[in-house]
Design an enzyme around this catalytic site. Sequence first.
Site, mmCIF file in Angstrom:
data_model
loop_
_atom_site.group_PDB
_atom_site.id
_atom_site.type_symbol
_atom_site.label_atom_id
_atom_site.label_comp_id
_atom_site.label_asym_id
_atom_site.label_seq_id
_atom_site.Cartn_x
_atom_site.Cartn_y
_atom_site.Cartn_z
ATOM 1 N N ARG A 132 -8.626 -30.057 27.399
ATOM 2 C CA ARG A 132 -8.035 -29.660 26.122
ATOM 3 C C ARG A 132 -7.774 -28.157 26.086
ATOM 4 O O ARG A 132 -6.768 -27.697 25.547
ATOM 5 C CB ARG A 132 -8.945 -30.090 24.980
ATOM 6 C CG ARG A 132 -9.060 -31.607 24.858
ATOM 7 C CD ARG A 132 -10.172 -32.020 23.927
ATOM 8 N NE ARG A 132 -9.877 -31.650 22.543
ATOM 9 C CZ ARG A 132 -10.786 -31.561 21.588
ATOM 10 N NH1 ARG A 132 -12.058 -31.795 21.881
ATOM 11 N NH2 ARG A 132 -10.441 -31.238 20.366
ATOM 12 N N TYR A 145 -13.408 -21.888 12.649
ATOM 13 C CA TYR A 145 -12.656 -22.068 13.886
ATOM 14 C C TYR A 145 -11.657 -23.213 13.809
ATOM 15 O O TYR A 145 -10.756 -23.313 14.637
ATOM 16 C CB TYR A 145 -13.608 -22.268 15.074
ATOM 17 C CG TYR A 145 -14.111 -23.679 15.262
ATOM 18 C CD1 TYR A 145 -13.442 -24.575 16.090
ATOM 19 C CD2 TYR A 145 -15.268 -24.124 14.622
ATOM 20 C CE1 TYR A 145 -13.902 -25.870 16.272
ATOM 21 C CE2 TYR A 145 -15.733 -25.404 14.804
ATOM 22 C CZ TYR A 145 -15.050 -26.278 15.621
ATOM 23 O OH TYR A 145 -15.506 -27.562 15.789
ATOM 24 N N LYS A 146 -11.809 -24.103 12.815
ATOM 25 C CA LYS A 146 -10.852 -25.190 12.619
ATOM 26 C C LYS A 146 -10.826 -25.563 11.151
ATOM 27 O O LYS A 146 -11.672 -25.133 10.370
ATOM 28 C CB LYS A 146 -11.187 -26.407 13.487
ATOM 29 C CG LYS A 146 -12.450 -27.144 13.069
ATOM 30 C CD LYS A 146 -12.801 -28.246 14.066
ATOM 31 C CE LYS A 146 -11.807 -29.387 14.065
ATOM 32 N NZ LYS A 146 -11.920 -30.266 12.879
ATOM 33 N N ARG A 160 -18.456 -20.535 14.331
ATOM 34 C CA ARG A 160 -18.857 -20.166 15.688
ATOM 35 C C ARG A 160 -17.641 -19.981 16.596
ATOM 36 O O ARG A 160 -16.774 -20.845 16.670
ATOM 37 C CB ARG A 160 -19.793 -21.228 16.277
ATOM 38 C CG ARG A 160 -21.188 -21.200 15.691
ATOM 39 C CD ARG A 160 -22.049 -22.310 16.257
ATOM 40 N NE ARG A 160 -21.576 -23.630 15.880
ATOM 41 C CZ ARG A 160 -22.100 -24.771 16.325
ATOM 42 N NH1 ARG A 160 -23.112 -24.730 17.177
ATOM 43 N NH2 ARG A 160 -21.628 -25.924 15.920
ATOM 44 N N THR A 196 -24.833 -29.377 25.950
ATOM 45 C CA THR A 196 -23.871 -29.251 27.039
ATOM 46 C C THR A 196 -24.397 -28.258 28.065
ATOM 47 O O THR A 196 -24.756 -27.131 27.726
ATOM 48 C CB THR A 196 -22.512 -28.783 26.504
ATOM 49 O OG1 THR A 196 -22.072 -29.687 25.487
ATOM 50 C CG2 THR A 196 -21.484 -28.744 27.617
ATOM 51 N N LYS A 251 -18.423 -34.232 30.628
ATOM 52 C CA LYS A 251 -18.343 -33.502 29.353
ATOM 53 C C LYS A 251 -17.538 -32.217 29.512
ATOM 54 O O LYS A 251 -16.689 -31.885 28.677
ATOM 55 C CB LYS A 251 -19.750 -33.190 28.840
ATOM 56 C CG LYS A 251 -19.799 -32.260 27.631
ATOM 57 C CD LYS A 251 -19.084 -32.866 26.420
ATOM 58 C CE LYS A 251 -18.968 -31.852 25.274
ATOM 59 N NZ LYS A 251 -20.231 -31.553 24.616
ATOM 60 N N CYS A 264 -17.630 -25.742 21.655
ATOM 61 C CA CYS A 264 -17.381 -26.551 22.858
ATOM 62 C C CYS A 264 -16.201 -26.043 23.685
ATOM 63 O O CYS A 264 -16.374 -25.538 24.785
ATOM 64 C CB CYS A 264 -17.142 -28.011 22.462
ATOM 65 S SG CYS A 264 -18.613 -28.865 21.868
ATOM 66 N N ARG A 276 -34.940 -23.706 7.748
ATOM 67 C CA ARG A 276 -34.110 -24.909 7.900
ATOM 68 C C ARG A 276 -34.942 -26.168 7.700
ATOM 69 O O ARG A 276 -34.502 -27.113 7.045
ATOM 70 C CB ARG A 276 -33.453 -24.921 9.282
ATOM 71 C CG ARG A 276 -32.619 -26.165 9.558
ATOM 72 C CD ARG A 276 -31.989 -26.110 10.940
ATOM 73 N NE ARG A 276 -31.007 -25.041 11.019
ATOM 74 C CZ ARG A 276 -30.459 -24.619 12.158
ATOM 75 N NH1 ARG A 276 -30.825 -25.177 13.308
ATOM 76 N NH2 ARG A 276 -29.563 -23.652 12.154
#
Length: 427
Positions: free
Chosen positions: A214, A318-319, A326, A130, A207, A261, A44
């Site tokens: 949600r 995932y979206k 993830r 987080t 957080k 998250c 990376r």
Amino acid sequence: MEKHGNYNINKICVIGLGYIGLPTASMLANHGYEVVGVDVNEKRVNQIKNGELKIEEPGLLTLVKGAINSKNLNVQTSATEADAFIICVPTPALENEDGSKKCDLTYVMGAVQNIIPFLKEGNLIVIESTIPPEITKKIYETIDKKIYVAHCPERVLPGKILKELVENDRIIGGINKKSAEMAKEIYKSFVEGKIYITDSNTAEMVKLMENTYRDINIALANEFAKICDEIGVNVWDAIKIANKHPRVNILNPGPGVGGHCISIDPWFIVEKTNNAKFIRAARELNDNMPAYVCKSVLSELKKHGIKKPKISVFGATYKGNVEDTRESPSKNVIEMLLKNGVTVSTFDPHATCFEYPLSTLDECISGSDCIVVLTDHDAFKNIKKDDIDEICPKLKNKIVFDTKNILEHNLWKRAGFTVKLLGNGAW
């Protein structure tokens, strides 16, 4: 290098160059700080040096190149001395024997241990990862040096990271007031939103509360979807009308909750207390949605008398419109379909890495009995009549199951498809 603010913070070491760390490091470098970005993944690091990003994020490549070309950003595999250290490493969830989950602090505590040899008195550590309540204080207590520690949780949405890094409000919680003020000095260099100062425990909890709210809202929508399937109501229409009430804002149902998250953070509250029964119930309901989708799809195939079916899964991320897979519900849906003897082929125009093989569109639909839409990519929303006409001859049976309510259902029906919509018991 110019002096920044009142605390002589000029050099910053950012640990972790993923979805949050790399944009943050680049943003700071472009605002005049000397930044060293650190990641243990040598591949990376080399990719970043060569301007090759595997993160699909609008504007990020330009930002990174600008930071590197300015000589303000250097990337490497080991930590170094700095005035401030920002930790942006993952905090995945570990599964317990009872099915609940807890925060895996391995990467965070590993990052802390890696920077300890480089810490000097008066340095600042900021945790962006987080974490559960009380962890920032625990980190401070493990370090036998007079330093400052704060928690400034990331609050950005993939696909809009650079915009939200600048525009979103931030919360900074310090183990003492000076820790918070020092961290604020750094972030106000690029944050245009408000910066709220509090203690570290409160920042950690805020957080987690944001994402738990949600998650619970989505769980409510998913429960409504199940009920509407049972009683003959279209949940999407019902939610739309219910949301006309000025004090109601129900989110949309779907095949589950994914990402790094919302699907994980509520567990960090559950692990701290026995008083989070409602939060746990919502998390479990959302985690069970892939099983509900699988059962619904198999039931529809059985109605059509289809044996040994092949299913085309549309969407691995995932979206919509991101490449991040993830915690994607698609993984669990596919896993359950495979366990039921179904042949599954997956197409995603954004994903490059997934637990299961990714196919081209033609490979995915060839000989398929059913298309299952699991992700709300624009590429799927924008499927038109001509596209459907091209798809039809390649299919064995014409069934489409839309879990995101994004298809033009009438177009598919006119092409001879049986169209099923998650949460629409009216059909």
